[in-house]
Design a protein around this motif. Structure first.
Motif, short mmCIF file in Angstrom:
data_model
loop_
_atom_site.label_atom_id
_atom_site.label_comp_id
_atom_site.label_asym_id
_atom_site.label_seq_id
_atom_site.Cartn_x
_atom_site.Cartn_y
_atom_site.Cartn_z
N ARG A 138 -10.42 -15.60 -11.32
CA ARG A 138 -10.95 -16.48 -10.28
C ARG A 138 -11.43 -15.74 -9.04
NH1 ARG A 138 -6.64 -21.43 -10.19
NH2 ARG A 138 -7.13 -22.21 -12.26
N GLN A 139 -10.85 -14.57 -8.76
CA GLN A 139 -11.14 -13.91 -7.50
C GLN A 139 -11.84 -12.56 -7.65
OE1 GLN A 139 -7.01 -14.19 -6.05
NE2 GLN A 139 -7.81 -15.49 -4.41
N GLY A 140 -12.21 -12.19 -8.86
CA GLY A 140 -12.98 -10.97 -9.04
C GLY A 140 -12.13 -9.73 -9.26
N VAL A 141 -12.63 -8.61 -8.73
CA VAL A 141 -12.03 -7.29 -8.92
C VAL A 141 -11.66 -6.70 -7.56
CG1 VAL A 141 -12.42 -4.97 -9.83
CG2 VAL A 141 -13.40 -6.93 -11.00
N ALA A 142 -10.53 -6.02 -7.48
CA ALA A 142 -10.11 -5.37 -6.23
C ALA A 142 -9.61 -3.98 -6.55
CB ALA A 142 -9.02 -6.17 -5.53
N LYS A 143 -9.92 -3.05 -5.66
CA LYS A 143 -9.46 -1.67 -5.78
C LYS A 143 -8.22 -1.49 -4.91
CE LYS A 143 -11.11 3.01 -4.81
NZ LYS A 143 -12.26 3.77 -4.28
N ILE A 144 -7.16 -0.89 -5.48
CA ILE A 144 -5.94 -0.62 -4.73
C ILE A 144 -5.92 0.87 -4.40
CG2 ILE A 144 -3.43 -0.62 -4.77
CD1 ILE A 144 -3.54 -2.83 -6.84
N VAL A 145 -5.78 1.18 -3.12
CA VAL A 145 -5.71 2.56 -2.67
C VAL A 145 -4.28 2.85 -2.26
CG1 VAL A 145 -6.60 4.22 -1.00
CG2 VAL A 145 -8.09 2.43 -1.88
N THR A 146 -3.75 4.00 -2.68
CA THR A 146 -2.36 4.32 -2.39
C THR A 146 -2.15 4.61 -0.91
OG1 THR A 146 -2.68 6.66 -2.83
CG2 THR A 146 -2.00 5.29 -4.68
N ASN A 147 -0.95 4.32 -0.48
CA ASN A 147 -0.50 4.66 0.85
C ASN A 147 0.27 5.97 0.72
OD1 ASN A 147 0.81 4.92 3.31
ND2 ASN A 147 1.53 2.82 3.37
N ASN A 148 -0.07 6.97 1.48
CA ASN A 148 0.58 8.27 1.37
C ASN A 148 1.93 8.33 2.07
OD1 ASN A 148 -1.45 9.40 -0.21
ND2 ASN A 148 -2.68 9.83 1.59
N PHE A 149 2.38 7.21 2.61
CA PHE A 149 3.66 7.15 3.28
C PHE A 149 4.61 6.26 2.49
CE2 PHE A 149 0.48 8.01 6.48
CZ PHE A 149 1.04 9.07 7.17
N GLN A 150 5.89 6.60 2.51
CA GLN A 150 6.91 5.78 1.86
C GLN A 150 7.80 5.16 2.92
OE1 GLN A 150 8.81 8.68 -0.69
NE2 GLN A 150 7.82 7.77 -2.47
N ASP A 151 8.13 3.90 2.74
CA ASP A 151 9.05 3.20 3.64
C ASP A 151 10.45 3.41 3.08
OD1 ASP A 151 10.58 1.48 5.15
OD2 ASP A 151 9.08 -0.13 5.14
N ILE A 152 11.12 4.44 3.56
CA ILE A 152 12.43 4.82 3.03
C ILE A 152 13.47 3.74 3.30
CG2 ILE A 152 14.30 6.50 3.24
CD1 ILE A 152 12.15 8.63 3.69
#
Length: 196
Positions: A138-152
């Motif tokens: 229904r909503q198409g295609v989306a690209k997920i980009v990684t976050n280089n930080f971790q929330d420890i």
């Protein structure tokens, strides 16, 4: 030389050498109505099976093909009806109609939040650069980009707070917050309670 799959009615089947060798309802295997299946490429016969109750099971078909030997049971709640499982970027992903998540190295299900797609999610795939792509009918295609930080603190299950100072000492991360000292065991990624 093998094909493993799931039917829309929740049965799991195995084909070897062009012959059906196993066809079982998920309930008879003890894993509920099966909604998705993923065969691990790197390990012979190891498969992941998702159900409609927010569980993913990993294991092997039994010798007779009529049993499923569960090696690991993983909870994916709040995702319920697991519609897609795959390995992308060295990580196992489990998708539901309105949820996207992956299993961290400890086997805990982590939801990916703040996505532009939030319904009718069908699958996730990775490309040659390590980018992830979500597909929704229904909503198409989306690209997920990684976050280089971790929330420890999130990984350790600690409520979000303002952090003013940190100190790593003997595999413990000491975190000074506005509300006091928090300690995280970095190897197990869990809070530590002691006299401090």
């Amino acid at each position: 030389g093998q094909i493993v799959g799931a039917t829309k009615n929740g049965e799991l089947f195995l084909i070897k050498d062009k012959k059906l060798v196993s066809f079982n309802a998920g309930e008879s295997l003890g894993i509920g109505k099966i909604t998705s299946v993923y065969a691990e490429d790197s390990t012979d016969d190891y498969i992941y099976v998702g159900n409609d109750q927010g569980k993913v099971y990993a294991g092997f078909f039994g010798e007779d093909g009529n049993t499923f030997d569960v090696n690991v049971e993983m909870d994916v709640s709040p995702a319920l009806n697991v519609s897609w499982i795959s390995r992308e970027c060295e990580t196992i992903w489990a998708i539901a109609d309105d949820k996207v998540g992956y299993f961290d190295p400890r086997g805990k299900y982590r939801l990916v939040e703040h996505l532009p797609i939030d319904s009718s999610i069908e699958m996730v795939e990775s490309d040659y650069q390590g980018n992830l792509w979500l597909v929704s009918t229904r909503q198409g295609v989306a690209k997920i980009v990684t976050n280089n930080f971790q929330d420890i603190t999130d990984m350790a299950g600690i409520e979000p707070e303002v952090v003013n100072a940190t100190c790593l000492y003997r595999d413990n991360l000491y975190v000074g917050t506005d509300k006091g000292l928090r300690i995280i065991d970095i190897k197990r990624m869990e809070p530590v309670e002691n006299e401090l």
